[in-house]
Motif scaffolding. Structure first.
Motif, PDB file in Angstrom:
ATOM      1  N   GLU A 296      47.536  40.839  50.950  1.00  0.00           N
ATOM      2  CA  GLU A 296      46.401  41.965  50.969  1.00  0.00           C
ATOM      3  C   GLU A 296      46.778  42.744  51.825  1.00  0.00           C
ATOM      4  O   GLU A 296      45.790  43.834  51.530  1.00  0.00           O
ATOM      5  CB  GLU A 296      45.593  40.372  52.590  1.00  0.00           C
ATOM      6  N   ARG A 297      47.780  42.420  52.218  1.00  0.00           N
ATOM      7  CA  ARG A 297      48.387  44.127  52.943  1.00  0.00           C
ATOM      8  C   ARG A 297      48.663  45.187  52.200  1.00  0.00           C
ATOM      9  O   ARG A 297      48.308  46.506  51.918  1.00  0.00           O
ATOM     10  CB  ARG A 297      49.829  43.811  53.736  1.00  0.00           C
ATOM     11  N   LEU A 342      35.403  45.608  43.784  1.00  0.00           N
ATOM     12  CA  LEU A 342      34.225  45.591  43.618  1.00  0.00           C
ATOM     13  C   LEU A 342      33.696  46.589  44.995  1.00  0.00           C
ATOM     14  O   LEU A 342      32.521  46.958  45.105  1.00  0.00           O
ATOM     15  CB  LEU A 342      33.288  43.910  43.834  1.00  0.00           C
ATOM     16  N   ALA A 343      34.122  46.901  46.378  1.00  0.00           N
ATOM     17  CA  ALA A 343      34.036  47.598  46.908  1.00  0.00           C
ATOM     18  C   ALA A 343      33.837  49.009  46.952  1.00  0.00           C
ATOM     19  O   ALA A 343      33.398  49.908  47.912  1.00  0.00           O
ATOM     20  CB  ALA A 343      34.841  47.432  47.906  1.00  0.00           C
ATOM     21  N   LEU A 408      48.718  45.978  40.358  1.00  0.00           N
ATOM     22  CA  LEU A 408      49.024  46.549  41.762  1.00  0.00           C
ATOM     23  C   LEU A 408      50.882  45.787  42.490  1.00  0.00           C
ATOM     24  O   LEU A 408      51.082  46.078  43.292  1.00  0.00           O
ATOM     25  CB  LEU A 408      48.514  45.127  42.552  1.00  0.00           C
ATOM     26  N   LEU A 409      50.820  44.221  41.655  1.00  0.00           N
ATOM     27  CA  LEU A 409      52.471  43.923  41.668  1.00  0.00           C
ATOM     28  C   LEU A 409      53.744  45.295  41.008  1.00  0.00           C
ATOM     29  O   LEU A 409      54.583  45.289  41.773  1.00  0.00           O
ATOM     30  CB  LEU A 409      52.347  42.779  41.321  1.00  0.00           C
ATOM     31  N   ALA A 453      46.500  38.028  43.754  1.00  0.00           N
ATOM     32  CA  ALA A 453      45.602  39.276  43.783  1.00  0.00           C
ATOM     33  C   ALA A 453      44.959  39.541  42.729  1.00  0.00           C
ATOM     34  O   ALA A 453      43.895  40.044  43.168  1.00  0.00           O
ATOM     35  CB  ALA A 453      47.013  40.041  42.047  1.00  0.00           C
ATOM     36  N   GLU A 454      44.031  38.982  41.811  1.00  0.00           N
ATOM     37  CA  GLU A 454      42.693  38.747  41.101  1.00  0.00           C
ATOM     38  C   GLU A 454      41.782  38.280  41.939  1.00  0.00           C
ATOM     39  O   GLU A 454      40.445  39.107  41.948  1.00  0.00           O
ATOM     40  CB  GLU A 454      42.878  37.499  39.430  1.00  0.00           C
ATOM     41  N   GLU A 455      41.999  37.705  43.240  1.00  0.00           N
ATOM     42  CA  GLU A 455      40.921  37.100  43.783  1.00  0.00           C
ATOM     43  C   GLU A 455      41.039  37.959  44.813  1.00  0.00           C
ATOM     44  O   GLU A 455      39.729  37.829  45.385  1.00  0.00           O
ATOM     45  CB  GLU A 455      41.873  35.199  44.555  1.00  0.00           C
ATOM     46  N   LEU A 456      41.684  38.347  45.226  1.00  0.00           N
ATOM     47  CA  LEU A 456      42.137  40.055  45.904  1.00  0.00           C
ATOM     48  C   LEU A 456      40.972  41.474  45.658  1.00  0.00           C
ATOM     49  O   LEU A 456      40.542  42.158  46.706  1.00  0.00           O
ATOM     50  CB  LEU A 456      43.081  39.981  47.026  1.00  0.00           C
TER      51      LEU A 456
END
Length: 770
Positions: A296-297, A342-343, A408-409, A453-456
């Motif tokens: 999340e961070r 999405l944002a 991301l990772l 990560a996909e969920e975030l």
């Protein structure tokens, strides 16, 4: 070996059973012929509209599975019979076959049916209406052996169902592939197999208790009992290694179930086969639940607010964006959508709108206020110009990039500064365990993080929807072109001599009169003909009706989080042994492991009898288990070893040569052989063996059906072999994160023979061998 006290009866009626089984095979052939006929009909079915196509493909899948099930039943169609008090005999088989007369008993009762349960659970003390139980062994279509038990005397027994048949199965040489245990299911195993599917059922059992076989038979039972639901949602079996998955691959098909997805943790993300390796300590850190907050961070860290104003140039005009402007745009985006990707469109629109207003001001045509010089169309054109400016696009990407989980990772683990920002309160040594060079292969421990990560991040399917719309328009245009051609040539095929008065009086209909372009385009749309398992494997959002987890004690908290997400009903079967946990991220207590994910919606069942490991071998392993201090108790073995386990001290220089000598000596015997050694010795031992013995394999590609295998204790977990040679037990103890557990695993793999080679003095835990 314990002996039963019930009577073992001679078998004068072998010839009668031979004829009955022969008749059953005739019915099996007839059923297969009917299924194949219906399959051919379905394939040739001239369906055209989408609904009919779907019905046809469903029929094809069903009849294909039926043919497969009937073919699987060929191997041992009938497994036994029970003679009932006040009723005729019931024959038990891999599948059910109906009787000739509608009102009679089935010719063969499916082993999963309630009527078959007494075959596995009746005892002389509790006969359940059974007078005699007969175990029928076949080779091909011939009955080769009958074992009978009389259950009417009420005598005490060893507790084993069909002991003679069970011992015969246990003494049979292994082939490198697990086989089903339909013939020999024991009462405590049957209770687990038929248990309710609600919640998480944890099956705790020591080596050789049949955990894996029970889990797979439970999967087959649930598919039989809840066919409609599980056929729609699918069933997932998760195993620890590729070797293990190959080992169990034939069991469910032999039981007539082919629609089950078998996968390792590293294969649970579609399109990814994560087989990389990493230190156990790194995998343990990645498996912590606090990694959710770390990710999340890490996502929030990619939503950048510049320290100073930034400028972009549009058509020669420098436009300034202040940090406060960026923060406001980000706040609006987060209010509109929680997920990062999405944002992002909301953030981008806010930034473009702000820059458009400033652009208009710079060219003297303010958008706000009463002195606007631009109408709506002018404003839209100006906004498009700003949005399409490469410098603006680059700015938005810098401030709020589109991220994939992999990106991301990769960026996080390759950058110590990003790791530090995402892990406040961590020490540097722990942070260093997350370091991963760009381009390094993904590991199984990475897969739960990628899924989290996909969920975030979320997935913006706008591009996909645009592609689908383009495809729809293309099909529509092609369909209209086809109809135009048919309409223009509708009289070409009419023979003038064949025209009747009716043809002359009536208008000849064209294809366009019978079907529209839209309908024709829909018919041309491809229909998904994949099985449930194939569709589930390709869809990361797929949720399963039930999940079976083998070697469940090895799963990290993050891995459990992933599996629970894939099975939101929490209908799961987890089999494992806390005494065999080898991973530092694994379980030491089932309640502590499961409650963060399922609360109290779990229950424990235990298997206590070791059918695989000979008693003399188990006594050695029990000493190691006790020395490990887990407090666990070794399961009770029911059979002796054909040869006493042994140990030999060789010296370092002679170790490999002596291992080759032992394995070469075993090579002439029927069955399978494994060498289990610490990781640092596997490559050398495999090379030395391959120079002398054919078919040697090791690591993830190990396959004992081809020849001897060389494995680490972790790779050997869940497997069994006729003969096992454990090399360098001291190093196994010293190098393993839970060394005693690793050595316990290594010692409990054999069904017949155990040997131990040590380059130096044997560990005290193996004193029984010296």
């Amino acid at each position: 070996m314990p002996t039963t006290q019930h009577e073992v009866v001679p078998h004068p009626d072998l010839e009668t059973e031979q004829q009955y089984v022969k008749d059953l095979y005739g019915r099996l052939d007839a059923a297969r012929d009917l299924a194949e006929h219906r399959l051919r009909q379905a394939i040739a079915w001239p369906a055209v509209d989408p609904q009919a196509l779907q019905e046809r493909d469903a029929t094809v899948r069903f009849q294909t599975e039926r043919v497969t099930a009937l073919d699987a039943a060929e191997a041992g169609l009938c497994v036994g019979r029970i003679d009932r008090t006040g009723g005729g005999p019931l024959y038990i088989g891999r599948i059910g076959l109906a009787a000739d007369d509608a009102g009679g008993d089935p010719a063969l009762v499916d082993w999963r049916a309630p009527a078959a349960r007494p075959f596995y659970t009746a005892t002389p003390v509790h006969p359940l209406g059974v007078e005699r139980r007969r175990h029928i062994r076949t080779r091909g279509r011939a009955v080769v052996r009958l074992d009978d038990e009389l259950l009417t005397g009420g005598l005490a027994t060893s507790g084993l169902t069909g002991e003679a048949s069970l011992m015969a199965a246990l003494d049979t040489a292994r082939t490198g592939r697990m086989t089903d245990i339909v013939r020999t299911i024991q009462a405590e195993q049957d209770a687990v197999i038929r248990a309710d599917d609600r919640g998480v059922l944890v099956v705790q059992g020591g080596p050789g208790t049949g955990k894996t076989a029970v889990a797979l038979h439970r999967a087959a039972y649930l598919l039989y009992t809840h066919r409609e639901r599980l056929a729609r949602r699918g069933l997932l079996v998760v195993g620890p290694t590729p070797t293990f998955l190959r080992y169990i691959a034939d069991v469910l098909p032999s039981l007539g179930e082919t629609g089950v997805l078998l996968a390792g943790l590293g294969q649970l993300r579609p399109g990814l086969d994560a087989r990389g390796t990493e230190p156990p300590a790194s995998a343990a850190v990645k498996g912590r639940l606090e990694m959710v907050e770390v990710l999340e961070r890490a996502v929030a860290d990619r939503q950048v607010v510049p320290g100073d104003p930034v400028e972009v140039t549009v058509d020669g005009f420098a436009l300034r964006l202040r940090p406060v402007d960026v923060r406001r745009a980000q706040a609006a985006a987060r209010r509109a959508e929680r997920l990062h990707n999405l944002a992002r469109p909301v953030f981008a629109r806010r930034v473009v709108d702000l820059l458009t207003r400033r652009y208009a001001e710079r060219i003297g045509a303010g958008i706000d206020g009463g002195a606007d010089l631009l109408d709506r169309e002018d404003t839209a054109a100006l906004r498009r110009e700003v949005a399409e400016e490469p410098a603006v696009r680059l700015l938005v990407d810098d401030l709020w990039p589109v991220l994939t989980p992999e990106r991301l990772l990769t960026d996080l683990f390759a950058d110590p500064a990003r790791v530090a920002a995402a892990t406040p309160g961590w020490d540097d040594a722990t942070r260093a365990l997350l370091h991963r060079r760009k381009g390094s292969p993904w590991t199984p421990a990475d897969v739960p993080l990628l899924e989290e990560a996909e969920e975030l991040l979320g997935f913006d399917d706008g591009a996909q929807r645009a592609r689908e719309e383009r495809d729809r328009r293309r099909r529509l245009a092609e369909a209209q072109e086809t109809l135009d051609v048919l309409h223009g040539s509708r009289s070409v095929d009419l023979d003038d001599d064949a025209l009747t008065a009716r043809h002359l009086d009536e208008e000849v209909l064209s294809a366009g009169d019978l079907i529209s372009a839209e309908e024709l385009a829909d018919r041309q749309r491809s229909v998904d003909t994949r099985s449930t398992a194939e569709r589930a494997a390709a869809d990361r959002t797929w949720t399963f009706g039930h999940v079976v987890v083998d070697e469940a004690q090895e799963l990290s908290p993050m891995a459990w989080r992933l599996l629970v997400r894939r099975c939101p009903t929490r209908s799961m079967t987890a089999v494992g042994d806390l005494a065999q946990t080898g991973s530092p991220a694994g379980a030491s207590d089932w309640a502590e492991t499961l409650r963060p994910h399922v609360g109290d919606a779990w229950r424990l069942a235990e298997l206590t009898v070791n059918y695989r490991t000979p008693a003399e071998v188990m006594a050695v392993a029990a000493d190691v288990l006790a020395a490990g201090g887990t407090g666990a108790t070794a399961p009770r073995s029911v059979r002796p070893a054909p040869a006493a386990p042994w140990a030999e001290v060789t010296g370092e220089e002679q170790l490999a040569a002596r291992a080759v000598e032992v394995v070469a000596g075993w090579a002439a015997e029927e069955g399978t052989t494994a060498v289990v050694a610490p990781a640092g010795r596997v490559a050398g031992l495999a090379a030395a063996l391959a120079a002398r013995v054919d078919g040697v394999s090791s690591g993830p590609d190990a396959d004992s059906s081809r020849g001897p295998v060389v494995l680490t204790p972790g790779e050997a977990k869940g497997l069994e072999f006729d003969r096992v040679l454990v090399v360098d037990p001291r190093r196994v103890l010293d190098e393993g994160v839970r060394g005693h557990n690793d050595l316990y695993v290594a010692l409990t793999r054999p069904t017949q023979r155990l040997g131990v080679l040590s380059p130096g003095e044997l560990p005290a835990e193996l004193a029984r061998l010296s």
